[in-house]
Enzyme design. Structure first.
Site, PDB file in Angstrom:
ATOM      1  N   GLY A   1       0.814  -1.213   0.000  1.00 21.46           N
ATOM      2  CA  GLY A   1       0.000   0.000   0.000  1.00 21.46           C
ATOM      3  C   GLY A   1       0.845   1.260   0.000  1.00 21.46           C
ATOM      4  N   ASP A   2       1.998   1.217   0.679  1.00 19.51           N
ATOM      5  CA  ASP A   2       2.904   2.368   0.683  1.00 19.51           C
ATOM      6  C   ASP A   2       3.532   2.563  -0.696  1.00 19.51           C
ATOM      7  OD1 ASP A   2       2.400   2.693   3.420  1.00 19.51           O
ATOM      8  OD2 ASP A   2       4.048   1.358   3.961  1.00 19.51           O
ATOM      9  N   ALA A   3       3.907   1.447  -1.332  1.00 20.78           N
ATOM     10  CA  ALA A   3       4.462   1.538  -2.686  1.00 20.78           C
ATOM     11  C   ALA A   3       3.413   2.071  -3.650  1.00 20.78           C
ATOM     12  CB  ALA A   3       4.953   0.161  -3.138  1.00 20.78           C
TER      13      ALA A   3
END
Length: 302
Positions: free
Chosen positions: A241-243
């Site tokens: 999700g951060d990527a």
């Protein structure tokens, strides 16, 4: 001055790969262990740095050995850490990530030094000099102050509030956010029941809803776009999700008007899904594919 400031959690991750996620009163076999930096704010900063953005980080670590290691990793990745607070006599927040063979994740963690940054610790000039501010889970009052400073300086703001959204009052930070990232569970907390129309506090904002392996959707004031995602073999979904958020922001921030009517949200969504897929195909919460890596994946060369 940096192009993108990220703000929120900086962790030290211990990743345990197991044969299956344990059930109550059960046991699982540990197949491997890995230690590295983590935390959503840090992950996004590293990912954007890997795509050749000048990034800086507002967060906190302890004055212990893991804090030193976390700071060193960030600096080695090209992230500016001049506003990474070191908390005296505190432990750096540690997360234990238990990952099964299918890439599903269970997370255990201590509070540690995270959220030591108070509103009074915010340096307005650092935020005002950026092109974009990306907020992740943190103290609501600090998130609100950072977002206020950015908005008043004409700096665009995105917010990925994370797992604790239902338990915290982020209304003030959301009011200043141009882009809000949510997964399906978080969307059910904050959006209308049908997930089609933003709740009143999000009207006029860009809302990105992540569906995991099923892709994502973005709702903008001028229309909605969907992308089905990519058929990638998941190894570890930690940090995907951060990527995704980093990829979405990379496309927008490279444009002349990151959140205006001319922003290429459809392209940003495709690029973000590619970044999420690449992250899920690797071990660990922190991946930093280059712009060329992502383009090669989109071109079918991966």
């Amino acid at each position: 001055m940096v192009e993108v400031v990220t703000a929120g959690h900086v962790n030290w991750d211990v990743t345990l790969r197991v044969d299956a996620l344990p059930v109550p009163d059960g046991e699982a076999r540990i197949d491997s262990q890995r230690r590295s930096g983590g935390g959503s704010a840090a992950n996004v900063a590293v990912a954007l740095s890997g795509m050749e953005f000048e990034t800086g980080l507002v967060g906190s670590v302890g004055d212990d050995d893991t804090g030193l290691l976390a700071r060193r990793e960030l600096r080695d990745a090209g992230v500016d850490c001049t506003h990474l607070l070191e908390v005296e006599d505190a432990e750096t927040t540690t997360k234990y990530l238990i990952v099964d063979e299918g890439g599903e994740v269970m997370v255990l963690g201590n509070e540690g030094a995270n959220e030591a940054v108070a509103p009074a610790d915010v340096t307005p000039e650092y935020v005002e000099g950026a092109r974009h501010l990306h907020l992740t889970s943190q103290r609501p009052d600090t998130a609100a102050e950072l977002a206020r400073v950015a908005t008043e300086a004409g700096v665009t703001v995105s917010f990925d509030p994370g797992r604790r959204l239902a338990d915290r009052d982020f209304a003030a930070a959301l009011a200043h956010s141009d882009v809000v990232f949510l997964n399906d569970r978080e969307a059910r907390t904050i959006l209308d029941d049908d997930l089609e129309a933003p709740a009143s506090e999000l009207h006029g904002r860009v809302v990105v809803i992540k569906h995991g392996e099923d892709g994502a959707r973005v709702d903008t004031p001028d229309g909605s776009y969907s992308h089905p995602g990519f058929d990638a073999e998941a190894v570890d979904t930690t940090g995907a999700g951060d990527a995704f958020a980093a990829g979405f922001l990379a496309v927008l921030v490279r444009g002349d008007n990151p959140v205006g009517p001319d922003a290429d949200y459809e392209r940003a969504l495709e690029f973000a899904n590619a970044c999420g897929a690449l992250a899920a195909m690797e071990d660990g919460a922190r991946t930093a594919p280059t712009w060329e890596d992502v383009q090669a994946f989109l071109d079918g060369q991966f």
